[in-house]
Design an enzyme around this catalytic site. Structure first.
Site, PDB file in Angstrom:
ATOM      1  N   GLY A 195       0.806  -1.210   0.000  1.00  0.00           N
ATOM      2  CA  GLY A 195       0.000   0.000   0.000  1.00  0.00           C
ATOM      3  C   GLY A 195       0.841   1.264   0.000  1.00  0.00           C
ATOM      4  O   GLY A 195       0.350   2.360  -0.286  1.00  0.00           O
ATOM      5  N   ASP A 234      -2.822   6.685   3.020  1.00  0.00           N
ATOM      6  CA  ASP A 234      -2.260   7.706   2.130  1.00  0.00           C
ATOM      7  C   ASP A 234      -1.006   7.297   1.351  1.00  0.00           C
ATOM      8  O   ASP A 234      -0.457   8.098   0.599  1.00  0.00           O
ATOM      9  CB  ASP A 234      -1.962   8.977   2.951  1.00  0.00           C
ATOM     10  CG  ASP A 234      -1.036   8.685   4.122  1.00  0.00           C
ATOM     11  OD1 ASP A 234      -0.508   7.549   4.198  1.00  0.00           O
ATOM     12  OD2 ASP A 234      -0.848   9.585   4.966  1.00  0.00           O
ATOM     13  N   ARG A 264      14.678   0.292   0.814  1.00  0.00           N
ATOM     14  CA  ARG A 264      15.014  -0.975   1.456  1.00  0.00           C
ATOM     15  C   ARG A 264      15.172  -2.072   0.403  1.00  0.00           C
ATOM     16  O   ARG A 264      14.759  -1.910  -0.738  1.00  0.00           O
ATOM     17  CB  ARG A 264      13.947  -1.315   2.509  1.00  0.00           C
ATOM     18  CG  ARG A 264      12.514  -1.319   1.999  1.00  0.00           C
ATOM     19  CD  ARG A 264      11.513  -1.542   3.130  1.00  0.00           C
ATOM     20  NE  ARG A 264      10.250  -2.063   2.621  1.00  0.00           N
ATOM     21  CZ  ARG A 264       9.263  -2.527   3.362  1.00  0.00           C
ATOM     22  NH1 ARG A 264       9.376  -2.536   4.675  1.00  0.00           N
ATOM     23  NH2 ARG A 264       8.149  -2.994   2.831  1.00  0.00           N
ATOM     24  N   ARG A 296       5.455 -12.644   0.911  1.00  0.00           N
ATOM     25  CA  ARG A 296       4.962 -12.938   2.263  1.00  0.00           C
ATOM     26  C   ARG A 296       4.057 -14.155   2.218  1.00  0.00           C
ATOM     27  O   ARG A 296       3.561 -14.509   1.146  1.00  0.00           O
ATOM     28  CB  ARG A 296       4.147 -11.744   2.770  1.00  0.00           C
ATOM     29  CG  ARG A 296       4.928 -10.465   2.844  1.00  0.00           C
ATOM     30  CD  ARG A 296       4.265  -9.362   1.994  1.00  0.00           C
ATOM     31  NE  ARG A 296       5.216  -8.264   1.768  1.00  0.00           N
ATOM     32  CZ  ARG A 296       5.511  -7.361   2.675  1.00  0.00           C
ATOM     33  NH1 ARG A 296       4.887  -7.377   3.822  1.00  0.00           N
ATOM     34  NH2 ARG A 296       6.408  -6.428   2.433  1.00  0.00           N
ATOM     35  N   ASP A 356       0.778 -11.356   6.545  1.00  0.00           N
ATOM     36  CA  ASP A 356       1.300 -10.421   5.548  1.00  0.00           C
ATOM     37  C   ASP A 356       2.646  -9.835   5.992  1.00  0.00           C
ATOM     38  O   ASP A 356       3.324  -9.176   5.201  1.00  0.00           O
ATOM     39  CB  ASP A 356       0.299  -9.297   5.255  1.00  0.00           C
ATOM     40  CG  ASP A 356      -0.184  -8.590   6.503  1.00  0.00           C
ATOM     41  OD1 ASP A 356      -0.723  -9.277   7.396  1.00  0.00           O
ATOM     42  OD2 ASP A 356      -0.010  -7.368   6.615  1.00  0.00           O
TER      43      ASP A 356
HETATM   44  P1  AMP Z   1       1.418  -3.081   8.183  1.00  0.00           P
HETATM   45  O1  AMP Z   1       0.576  -3.191   9.401  1.00  0.00           O
HETATM   46  O2  AMP Z   1       2.328  -1.877   8.162  1.00  0.00           O
HETATM   47  O3  AMP Z   1       2.161  -4.333   7.868  1.00  0.00           O
HETATM   48  O4  AMP Z   1       0.419  -2.813   6.974  1.00  0.00           O
HETATM   49  C1  AMP Z   1      -0.693  -3.610   6.663  1.00  0.00           C
HETATM   50  C2  AMP Z   1      -1.231  -3.208   5.312  1.00  0.00           C
HETATM   51  O5  AMP Z   1      -1.624  -1.840   5.322  1.00  0.00           O
HETATM   52  C3  AMP Z   1      -0.245  -3.344   4.177  1.00  0.00           C
HETATM   53  O6  AMP Z   1      -0.965  -3.727   3.032  1.00  0.00           O
HETATM   54  C4  AMP Z   1       0.294  -1.944   4.021  1.00  0.00           C
HETATM   55  O7  AMP Z   1       0.780  -1.697   2.735  1.00  0.00           O
HETATM   56  C5  AMP Z   1      -0.931  -1.110   4.325  1.00  0.00           C
HETATM   57  N1  AMP Z   1      -0.586   0.225   4.860  1.00  0.00           N
HETATM   58  C6  AMP Z   1      -0.136   0.535   6.085  1.00  0.00           C
HETATM   59  N2  AMP Z   1       0.071   1.853   6.213  1.00  0.00           N
HETATM   60  C7  AMP Z   1      -0.263   2.405   5.021  1.00  0.00           C
HETATM   61  C8  AMP Z   1      -0.279   3.731   4.508  1.00  0.00           C
HETATM   62  N3  AMP Z   1       0.079   4.790   5.248  1.00  0.00           N
HETATM   63  N4  AMP Z   1      -0.671   3.890   3.244  1.00  0.00           N
HETATM   64  C9  AMP Z   1      -1.059   2.857   2.481  1.00  0.00           C
HETATM   65  N5  AMP Z   1      -1.080   1.597   2.889  1.00  0.00           N
HETATM   66  C10 AMP Z   1      -0.683   1.358   4.156  1.00  0.00           C
HETATM   67 MG    MG Z   2       3.157  -5.170   6.455  1.00  0.00          MG
END
Ligand code: AMP
Ligand code: MG
Length: 622
Positions: free
Chosen positions: A135, A169, A221, A228, A331
């Site tokens: 995202g 965002d 990175r 995943r 994920d």
């Molecule tokens: P995470 O908890 O960071 O592993 O994220 C879980 C999901 O939410 C993943 O698909 C991320 O890409 C998406 N995600 C988290 N934060 C954002 C953000 N600020 N904008 C877009 N997608 C996000």
């Molecule tokens: Mg993640």
């Protein structure tokens, strides 16, 4: 000889322009049908690439959003080297533009490699979450370092919205980016498999709304693979059998370099089940080995086992070094076995198996003590995704099975076989985990051999003592590394040494007096001393060598929550730019006694954790 090696190495290091770039992932796996080619995606207005459901795709071609006045805050020199980039390359305009999302290596005339975001789903906190995906991460290209032959996928985190951004965002705040930038390189320096961080860029014009408005940032990175478990969960939830086969084949052939490198199916003797080359071979219990021979294993079962074995070793390393990811959803669990996606992670301060760094983890699902079982829970979900391929046994390539799946008649046998293999992989996971954990713990305690009784008498007793007396986990090992055996011969001597492991204000154990706390540690030290004598003898020179070998595996510096908070505060509020480089240097060389840059700061960061900053927690908002 040494200089020859480094000459060869440096001659392979090149500029970013010269760096090899490939797109194996996007050329072998199916693209988003909405934008099948780079051209189709490039022509589209950026907003058309915003959130929606994407089916039948492993990824979407999507370019980073451009950023205004990015400032390169830091680069990891180790990462630069591991990618094969030459030192100083970070000063070029091209480097700065690429790591901030303002340039990539494709144009309409000449082609090249077009950026992409991966599509995946996931189980979050035990519930199915549906489509997730990259995202806010956008991969730029893959690159193979010619000296190591390791191929990495280089990506930007915080580079703008993609079809997978859902309600968010696409941005990352400076605070969480600093944390990911440092911990990635710190874990790698500790020898714990992890994704890496090349650089950190500040986006001063991006005002990102979280609980407050915050500056944005991008971490560049890279990893051998960003796949995943969730990558398999999504097509599984949609019944997309073809995609699962394609992904599994890609993992075996491209991420793991070929089916022949997976654990062997036929002779399941010690060499396949042995944990790693540096350890003495240890087989599985006999009955398990025999069971292995009874069930026919095809290549997909071997792939599943490889993924389980890699994750077993990584979790063992987390447990041995007191690291917690904090959000071990599928994920965030890596097919390659890397520590991945750093949100509310932490290193253990005082030893407390119940501790979770995740403020929102009320059930303690992702606490220290649950990490091994939660990764196995995730592996069972992966086993379900691969179940049909694993369970098909030798029929896995039969045309009718490939096209139509299993017949009703054959289904019970297929299910039984898949279940047996998954169950057996569970035993293998446990064995590999335990072997690696014991190996690392033995090393941390300075032991050269392993004895059956060590687990109970040394490891468990130590952890119980640390917990009961509320003592710091990692400090204990580091401080023990400099305790000469000679001082531990008498009970009085051991009780004299014991307070070295206390906090500045003493120990915190409830129900313990100063004397009984010392006594408990002294008792453990006595057992430990006897084991060291068995392994090293009583020669004083050998004891110096033992201490040195312990300091080489027990870090003096680890990026704890309170240190990262201070770094964030100084970079964000006080405009301090130097602190990042100094802390990165400490993270890259965690076993040093000193770093020679700022003595007071180094001692403070390696010293006692301030009392009210222990066992900090973080929220998921990043
Ligand atoms: P995470 O908890 O960071 O592993 O994220 C879980 C999901 O939410 C993943 O698909 C991320 O890409 C998406 N995600 C988290 N934060 C954002 C953000 N600020 N904008 C877009 N997608 C996000
Ligand atoms: Mg993640």
């Amino acid at each position: 000889m040494a200089s020859q090696v480094s000459n060869t190495e440096s001659s392979h290091r090149c500029s970013l322009t010269e760096l090899s770039k490939s797109n194996v992932f996007t050329s072998k796996l199916p693209p988003d049908p909405g934008f099948e080619t780079p051209q189709a995606s490039h022509k589209a207005r950026r907003e058309r690439l915003y959130p929606r459901t994407v089916k039948g795709a492993a990824f979407t071609f999507v370019r980073p959003e451009t950023t205004e006045d990015p400032e390169l805050l830091g680069v990891s020199p180790r990462a630069l080297k591991d990618l094969g980039l030459k030192a100083g390359e970070e000063n070029t305009a091209l480097f700065k533009a690429v790591v901030a999302g303002n340039e990539f290596f494709w144009d309409e005339e000449n082609g090249g490699v077009y950026p992409w975001a991966q599509c995946y789903g996931g189980w979050q906190f035990g519930s199915w979450a549906g489509q997730l995906g990259d995202g806010r991460a956008i991969s730029l290209f893959e690159s193979t370092n010619p000296s190591t032959n390791i191929r990495y996928e280089v990506q930007l985190k915080g580079a703008g919205r993609t079809p997978y951004s859902r309600f968010a965002d696409g941005k990352a705040v400076l605070r969480s980016s600093i944390r990911e930038y440092i911990v990635s390189e710190a874990l790698n320096a500790l020898g714990i498999p992890t994704t890496r961080a090349l650089s950190l860029s500040l986006l001063p014009r991006a005002r990102v709304l979280r609980e407050r408005i915050e500056p944005g940032a991008i971490v560049c990175r890279f990893a051998e693979s960003w796949l995943r478990f969730g990558t398999f969960d999504l097509p599984h939830s949609r019944g997309d059998r073809d995609m699962i086969r394609k992904l599994a084949t890609y993992v075996a052939e491209d991420a793991f370099k070929g089916w022949e490198f997976l654990p062997g199916a036929v002779s399941l003797g010690q060499d396949q089940l042995d944990d790693s080359v540096e350890e003495p071979p240890r087989g599985l219990p006999r009955d398990l080995t025999q069971e292995h021979q009874g069930v026919e294993e095809n290549r997909f079962a071997r792939l599943y086992r490889e993924i389980a074995r890699r994750n077993a070793r990584t979790v063992a390393a987390w447990q041995a070094y007191g690291f917690m990811n904090g959000v071990l959803n599928t994920d965030n669990t890596s097919i390659y076995g890397l520590s991945l996606d750093y949100g509310p992670f932490a290193f253990m301060d005082n030893f407390d198996p119940q501790y979770t760094p995740n403020h929102d983890d009320h059930m303690l699902r992702y606490s220290y003590k649950n990490q091994p079982s939660v990764i196995w829970w995730n592996l069972v979900r992966l086993g379900e995704c691969l179940g049909e391929l694993i369970g098909a046994g030798p029929q896995v390539d039969d045309e009718t099975f490939v096209k139509q799946g299993v017949t009703e008649d054959a289904a019970p046998a297929l299910i039984k076989r898949a279940e047996t293999i998954i169950e057996r992989t569970g035993d293998e996971y446990k064995t590999v985990f335990l072997n690696h954990y014991k190996h690392l713990m033995s090393r941390r305690l300075g032991l050269q051999t392993q004895k059956e009784s060590d687990f109970q008498e040394l490891f468990s007793e130590l952890l119980d003592t640390l917990e009961a007396l509320e003592l710091d986990f990692n400090h204990f090992f580091r401080r023990l590394s400099s305790v000469p055996l000679a001082g531990l011969e008498t009970e009085a001597g051991r009780k004299e040494v014991a307070p070295r492991f206390f906090h500045a204000e003493g120990h915190g154990g409830i129900g313990y007096s100063e004397d009984s706390a010392r006594e408990r540690i002294a008792k453990w030290l006595d057992k430990w001393r006897q084991r060291i004598l068995e392994d090293w003898g009583s020669d004083a020179y050998a004891d110096v060598k033992r201490q040195r070998s312990m300091r080489d595996v027990n870090p003096n510096f680890i990026p704890r929550g309170w240190i990262l908070d201070e770094v964030i505060e100084r970079v964000e509020r006080r405009g301090d730019r130097e602190i990042l480089g100094r802390v990165m240097n400490m993270a890259l060389n965690p076993f040093n006694e000193e770093w020679g840059l700022n003595k007071d700061e180094e001692e403070r960061f390696c010293g006692d954790v301030p009392k009210f900053q222990r066992a900090m927690m973080c929220s998921c908002s990043s």
